[in-house]
Design a protein around this motif. Structure first.
Motif, PDB file in Angstrom:
ATOM      1  N   HIS A  60       1.077  -1.815   0.083  1.00  0.00           N
ATOM      2  CA  HIS A  60      -0.102  -0.111  -0.074  1.00  0.00           C
ATOM      3  C   HIS A  60       0.944   1.249  -0.180  1.00  0.00           C
ATOM      4  O   HIS A  60       0.445   2.879  -0.400  1.00  0.00           O
ATOM      5  CB  HIS A  60      -0.854   0.146   1.265  1.00  0.00           C
ATOM      6  CG  HIS A  60      -2.306  -0.783   1.467  1.00  0.00           C
ATOM      7  ND1 HIS A  60      -3.582   0.013   0.682  1.00  0.00           N
ATOM      8  CD2 HIS A  60      -2.697  -1.723   1.014  1.00  0.00           C
ATOM      9  CE1 HIS A  60      -4.372  -1.144   0.063  1.00  0.00           C
ATOM     10  NE2 HIS A  60      -3.815  -2.730   0.992  1.00  0.00           N
ATOM     11  N   LEU A  61       2.200   1.116   1.038  1.00  0.00           N
ATOM     12  CA  LEU A  61       2.878   2.732   0.488  1.00  0.00           C
ATOM     13  C   LEU A  61       3.167   2.947  -0.542  1.00  0.00           C
ATOM     14  O   LEU A  61       3.390   3.999  -0.439  1.00  0.00           O
ATOM     15  CB  LEU A  61       4.398   2.169   1.711  1.00  0.00           C
ATOM     16  CG  LEU A  61       3.792   1.768   3.289  1.00  0.00           C
ATOM     17  CD1 LEU A  61       4.696   1.310   4.000  1.00  0.00           C
ATOM     18  CD2 LEU A  61       2.960   2.660   3.629  1.00  0.00           C
ATOM     19  N   ASN A  62       3.715   2.000  -1.245  1.00  0.00           N
ATOM     20  CA  ASN A  62       3.678   3.145  -3.035  1.00  0.00           C
ATOM     21  C   ASN A  62       2.565   2.460  -3.883  1.00  0.00           C
ATOM     22  O   ASN A  62       2.915   2.176  -5.261  1.00  0.00           O
ATOM     23  CB  ASN A  62       5.037   2.415  -3.456  1.00  0.00           C
ATOM     24  CG  ASN A  62       5.167   1.128  -3.744  1.00  0.00           C
ATOM     25  OD1 ASN A  62       4.933  -0.078  -3.578  1.00  0.00           O
ATOM     26  ND2 ASN A  62       6.613   0.680  -4.812  1.00  0.00           N
ATOM     27  N   GLY A  76       2.132  13.200   2.998  1.00  0.00           N
ATOM     28  CA  GLY A  76       0.478  14.328   2.898  1.00  0.00           C
ATOM     29  C   GLY A  76      -0.366  13.696   1.403  1.00  0.00           C
ATOM     30  O   GLY A  76      -1.406  14.120   0.855  1.00  0.00           O
ATOM     31  N   LYS A  77       0.274  13.051   0.516  1.00  0.00           N
ATOM     32  CA  LYS A  77      -0.709  12.340  -0.425  1.00  0.00           C
ATOM     33  C   LYS A  77      -1.989  11.292  -0.803  1.00  0.00           C
ATOM     34  O   LYS A  77      -1.030   9.691  -0.001  1.00  0.00           O
ATOM     35  CB  LYS A  77      -0.011  12.160  -1.765  1.00  0.00           C
ATOM     36  CG  LYS A  77       0.992  13.609  -1.652  1.00  0.00           C
ATOM     37  CD  LYS A  77       1.684  13.555  -3.216  1.00  0.00           C
ATOM     38  CE  LYS A  77       3.036  14.048  -3.518  1.00  0.00           C
ATOM     39  NZ  LYS A  77       4.128  14.955  -2.376  1.00  0.00           N
ATOM     40  N   ASP A  78      -2.518  11.674  -0.858  1.00  0.00           N
ATOM     41  CA  ASP A  78      -3.952  10.578  -0.143  1.00  0.00           C
ATOM     42  C   ASP A  78      -3.593   9.174  -1.783  1.00  0.00           C
ATOM     43  O   ASP A  78      -3.387   9.394  -2.517  1.00  0.00           O
ATOM     44  CB  ASP A  78      -5.019  11.330  -0.638  1.00  0.00           C
ATOM     45  CG  ASP A  78      -6.250   9.514  -0.199  1.00  0.00           C
ATOM     46  OD1 ASP A  78      -6.029   8.600  -0.506  1.00  0.00           O
ATOM     47  OD2 ASP A  78      -7.324  10.110  -0.001  1.00  0.00           O
ATOM     48  N   THR A  79      -3.568   7.854  -0.987  1.00  0.00           N
ATOM     49  CA  THR A  79      -2.792   6.776  -2.239  1.00  0.00           C
ATOM     50  C   THR A  79      -3.649   6.546  -3.059  1.00  0.00           C
ATOM     51  O   THR A  79      -4.086   5.701  -4.401  1.00  0.00           O
ATOM     52  CB  THR A  79      -1.719   5.687  -1.436  1.00  0.00           C
ATOM     53  OG1 THR A  79      -3.325   5.368  -0.389  1.00  0.00           O
ATOM     54  CG2 THR A  79      -1.370   6.382  -0.623  1.00  0.00           C
ATOM     55  N   SER A  80      -5.468   7.456  -2.486  1.00  0.00           N
ATOM     56  CA  SER A  80      -6.534   6.733  -3.230  1.00  0.00           C
ATOM     57  C   SER A  80      -6.851   7.508  -4.117  1.00  0.00           C
ATOM     58  O   SER A  80      -7.501   6.916  -5.612  1.00  0.00           O
ATOM     59  CB  SER A  80      -7.524   5.916  -2.708  1.00  0.00           C
ATOM     60  OG  SER A  80      -8.246   6.969  -1.912  1.00  0.00           O
ATOM     61  N   LEU A  85      -0.732   8.817  -8.122  1.00  0.00           N
ATOM     62  CA  LEU A  85       0.232   7.274  -8.161  1.00  0.00           C
ATOM     63  C   LEU A  85       1.715   7.704  -8.710  1.00  0.00           C
ATOM     64  O   LEU A  85       2.864   7.218  -7.263  1.00  0.00           O
ATOM     65  CB  LEU A  85      -0.154   6.849  -9.404  1.00  0.00           C
ATOM     66  CG  LEU A  85       0.017   5.031  -9.580  1.00  0.00           C
ATOM     67  CD1 LEU A  85      -0.097   4.580  -8.496  1.00  0.00           C
ATOM     68  CD2 LEU A  85      -0.381   4.960 -10.591  1.00  0.00           C
ATOM     69  N   TRP A  86       2.327   8.142  -9.583  1.00  0.00           N
ATOM     70  CA  TRP A  86       3.808   8.728  -9.892  1.00  0.00           C
ATOM     71  C   TRP A  86       4.557   9.145  -9.106  1.00  0.00           C
ATOM     72  O   TRP A  86       5.579   8.815  -8.797  1.00  0.00           O
ATOM     73  CB  TRP A  86       3.598   8.957 -10.983  1.00  0.00           C
ATOM     74  CG  TRP A  86       3.288   7.763 -12.049  1.00  0.00           C
ATOM     75  CD1 TRP A  86       1.728   7.806 -13.115  1.00  0.00           C
ATOM     76  CD2 TRP A  86       3.605   5.909 -12.699  1.00  0.00           C
ATOM     77  NE1 TRP A  86       1.836   6.899 -13.498  1.00  0.00           N
ATOM     78  CE2 TRP A  86       2.870   5.958 -13.464  1.00  0.00           C
ATOM     79  CE3 TRP A  86       4.563   5.876 -12.833  1.00  0.00           C
ATOM     80  CZ2 TRP A  86       2.595   4.978 -13.975  1.00  0.00           C
ATOM     81  CZ3 TRP A  86       5.010   4.544 -12.466  1.00  0.00           C
ATOM     82  CH2 TRP A  86       3.587   4.138 -13.167  1.00  0.00           C
ATOM     83  N   LYS A  87       4.125   9.988  -8.378  1.00  0.00           N
ATOM     84  CA  LYS A  87       4.049  10.997  -7.616  1.00  0.00           C
ATOM     85  C   LYS A  87       5.012  10.146  -6.065  1.00  0.00           C
ATOM     86  O   LYS A  87       6.377  10.034  -5.640  1.00  0.00           O
ATOM     87  CB  LYS A  87       3.933  12.322  -7.272  1.00  0.00           C
ATOM     88  CG  LYS A  87       4.925  13.123  -6.246  1.00  0.00           C
ATOM     89  CD  LYS A  87       5.163  14.167  -7.145  1.00  0.00           C
ATOM     90  CE  LYS A  87       6.785  14.906  -6.990  1.00  0.00           C
ATOM     91  NZ  LYS A  87       7.534  15.183  -6.871  1.00  0.00           N
ATOM     92  N   GLU A 117      16.700   6.505 -15.484  1.00  0.00           N
ATOM     93  CA  GLU A 117      16.873   6.929 -16.845  1.00  0.00           C
ATOM     94  C   GLU A 117      14.538   7.344 -16.978  1.00  0.00           C
ATOM     95  O   GLU A 117      14.534   7.758 -17.867  1.00  0.00           O
ATOM     96  CB  GLU A 117      17.544   5.859 -17.379  1.00  0.00           C
ATOM     97  CG  GLU A 117      17.545   6.199 -19.148  1.00  0.00           C
ATOM     98  CD  GLU A 117      18.059   5.448 -19.468  1.00  0.00           C
ATOM     99  OE1 GLU A 117      18.530   4.346 -19.244  1.00  0.00           O
ATOM    100  OE2 GLU A 117      18.404   4.873 -20.531  1.00  0.00           O
ATOM    101  N   ASN A 118      14.094   5.833 -16.585  1.00  0.00           N
ATOM    102  CA  ASN A 118      12.988   6.254 -16.892  1.00  0.00           C
ATOM    103  C   ASN A 118      12.227   6.933 -16.265  1.00  0.00           C
ATOM    104  O   ASN A 118      10.838   7.321 -16.951  1.00  0.00           O
ATOM    105  CB  ASN A 118      12.463   4.961 -15.441  1.00  0.00           C
ATOM    106  CG  ASN A 118      11.818   3.708 -16.796  1.00  0.00           C
ATOM    107  OD1 ASN A 118      11.157   4.284 -17.752  1.00  0.00           O
ATOM    108  ND2 ASN A 118      11.585   2.821 -16.017  1.00  0.00           N
ATOM    109  N   ILE A 119      13.281   7.930 -15.264  1.00  0.00           N
ATOM    110  CA  ILE A 119      11.634   9.036 -15.527  1.00  0.00           C
ATOM    111  C   ILE A 119      12.177  10.283 -16.009  1.00  0.00           C
ATOM    112  O   ILE A 119      11.488  11.463 -15.820  1.00  0.00           O
ATOM    113  CB  ILE A 119      11.641   9.459 -13.921  1.00  0.00           C
ATOM    114  CG1 ILE A 119      12.890  10.065 -13.220  1.00  0.00           C
ATOM    115  CG2 ILE A 119      10.945   8.477 -13.393  1.00  0.00           C
ATOM    116  CD1 ILE A 119      12.843  10.197 -11.625  1.00  0.00           C
TER     117      ILE A 119
END
Lengths: 286, 282
Positions: A60-62, A76-80, A85-87, A117-119
């Motif tokens: 859940h944490l990521n 501080g960001k709501d995971t739902s 998501l990406w942040k 590299e991916n980001i």
């Protein structure tokens, strides 16, 4: 007050079992109304037996999983909220049990550079990050080696470097030492503590080795999807019998001190280290 | 009755620039009914060693005798050897595949040529000996917890009635209770059925608690081969090769340095407790 790195309120996760036609036949709560607060820069350990819900929480944490009920905020960001998501994934790195499943590059430095590299990090900065991350985990001199010639502890440190290169605020390690020999375990633990101390990265360590968490700032113990005990290592490991009831253990030195106390020696509860036990025994001698 | 390894070498990439000795001049005798621990850092040759004992790897040179017979003589049945020397790999639960627990455990004995009934009898016995309750026998092995799955996998090897049971890190990834349960059951099998047990482990505390003899591997050679007490006396040398001694052994050394008249031989919590109590009470 600063934003909590992780804040869970009444977090619920249900796994749904389905029959052959895909109709739900049973639900099982892997997380059952969990409340957790993890401060930025802290070192927090999560203990619990196999199937207690630790790894579900880690996922859940990521945002590999989303809450069935309740809310989880990471930094501080709501995971739902899918916009986060990406942040969140960039800010929360994960390290898993088996280093061989996490290494994809054929050269150490290429593996570490894969994430940035991916980001879309500019090339010069990628190399800078690779160098910094490998230095932070003590693997810089292996940068041009092939990962498959490394020991388990070294591979795991490369995996950690790959996460560090993403410059996360928080790293979640799910039993990172389960497959390692004593030296490998020591290397990984030392690395993680250094990242915590020097770079201020929040560390969430999931483990079955009680010895690894005596230096943690705070410990959560999970059972049947709920948090059943929480406190400092000393508070947690003073409660030998409750821990055993949750299929957990205490560090060997704590167990010895506990048994000596039961045999009649006047020792304090919650002795964690050899130094503390020796000091307590010296006091008794006088 | 024993396994004897006589001057065993195992070389990877022989004749090439990458030639390396994975095993170098190994001479060992593994006597019937012993409980042996094998320790060594990653890559020290532990897994290579145990795979020789049931013929999965063939020594580059040297001889292995099983109960007096050279296993490399022509016509020696490797198949028979593999049912006498049962090997439980790391993470054996990944090898579960049948639809029910009972069928999964029956696979080995049926492969040995037993009929269904005889195989099921063996499976019942094996599952009982690892503490899996009968009401689970018809369930899918994939619905079990991690510790239970692993015990079913071990039962799958036990059902073949091995004379020697080799376990490669049987407790990796298990919670402390699961760890104790598996090792207690192995110890009970060893005590009751007198099978030889070889335990490969990264936990010095577990090895110290259960085994009577420790083989320390380093760079493909046997570095020490002795009782836990004698092996852990070399804790400084063990650290140099990536190993360690149990926590209590360090404690006893430190107590002695502080002037406590304790002996440093304790390798388990129980031994340390008795030693400290006898000193503190005198």
């Amino acid at each position: 007050m600063a934003t909590m790195m992780v804040k869970a309120r009444q977090l619920v996760h249900e796994y749904i079992r389905r029959d052959e036609e895909g109709n739900p036949i049973a639900t099982q709560a892997a997380l059952d109304h969990v409340d957790i607060d993890i401060e930025p820069g802290s070192f927090v350990a999560i203990l619990g037996h196999n199937g207690s819900g630790k790894s579900t929480l880690a996922k859940h944490l990521n945002v590999l999983l989303s809450p069935t009920e309740g809310t989880l905020w990471v930094d501080g960001k709501d995971t739902s909220d899918m916009d986060n998501l990406w942040k969140i994934r960039q800010n929360t790195g994960m390290v898993f049990q088996n280093p061989d499943n996490q290494i994809i590059g054929s050269i150490v430095e290429e593996d570490v550079g894969f994430g940035p590299e991916n980001i879309g990090v500019p090339t010069d900065e990628i190399w800078q990050r690779v160098e910094d991350s490998l230095r932070a985990v003590g693997m810089l001199k292996y940068r041009s080696h092939s990962p498959n010639k490394l020991s388990g502890g070294q591979k795991q440190r490369v995996a950690i470097a790959g996460v560090v290169a993403m410059q996360p605020k928080c790293i979640v390690l799910d039993e990172p030492t389960a497959m390692l020999d004593p030296n490998g375990r020591k290397e990984v633990l030392r690395t993680v503590h250094e990242l915590n101390r020097k770079k201020g990265v929040t560390i969430i360590l999931i483990t079955h080795y009680m010895e690894e968490v005596t230096d943690a700032d705070y410990i959560y113990v999970m059972d049947s999807g709920s948090v059943v005990m929480q406190g400092t290592p000393r508070e947690i490991f003073s409660r030998v019998e409750s821990l055993k009831a949750h299929r957990m253990d205490v560090p060997q030195i704590t167990l010895l001190a506990h048994e000596l106390k039961q045999a009649g020696l006047n020792l304090p509860d919650g002795i964690l280290t050899r130094e503390e036990l020796i000091e307590a025994l010296e006091k008794l001698q006088v | 009755m024993s396994i004897i390894l006589d001057k065993v070498n195992y070389i990877y990439g022989q004749g090439t620039a990458y030639e390396t000795y994975a095993l170098k001049d190994i001479n060992l005798e593994i006597k019937d009914g012993q409980f042996i621990g094998v320790i060594g850092h990653t890559g020290s040759g532990k897994s290579t060693l145990i795979q020789h004992l049931n013929g999965l790897l063939r020594a580059t040179s040297g001889t292995i005798y099983y109960n007096g017979e050279d296993i490399y003589t022509e016509g020696y049945s490797m198949r028979a050897l593999r049912s006498k020397v049962g090997l439980v790999f790391q993470y054996p639960e990944h090898q579960l595949f049948e639809t029910t627990i009972l069928d999964d455990v029956c696979f080995g004995p049926m492969n040995q040529g037993l009929d269904k009934n005889a195989a099921q009898l063996r499976a019942f016995e094996a599952l009982h000996s690892v503490g899996i309750p009968e009401e689970l026998f018809d369930q899918s092995p994939f619905d079990l917890s991690g510790g239970q799955k692993r015990r079913v996998a071990i039962a799958g090897v036990l059902a073949m009635k091995p004379e020697v049971l080799i376990l490669d890190e049987p407790t990796a990834g298990l919670d402390p209770k699961g760890r104790d349960e598996i090792l207690d059951q192995v110890a009970e099998l060893h005590a009751k059925q007198h099978i030889t047990v070889i335990l490969v482990s990264h936990s010095m505390e577990d090895v110290a608690k259960y085994v009577e003899r420790i083989i320390v591997m380093n760079q493909g050679s046997v570095m020490y081969d002795d009782t836990p007490k004698n092996v852990f006396r070399y804790y400084k040398e063990l650290e140099q090769v990536g190993l360690a001694a149990p926590q209590v052994t360090y404690l006893m050394h430190e107590l002695q340095e502080k002037g406590f008249p304790v002996s440093c031989d304790a390798t388990t919590v129980e031994e340390a407790k008795q030693e400290i109590l006898s000193v503190m009470r005198s």
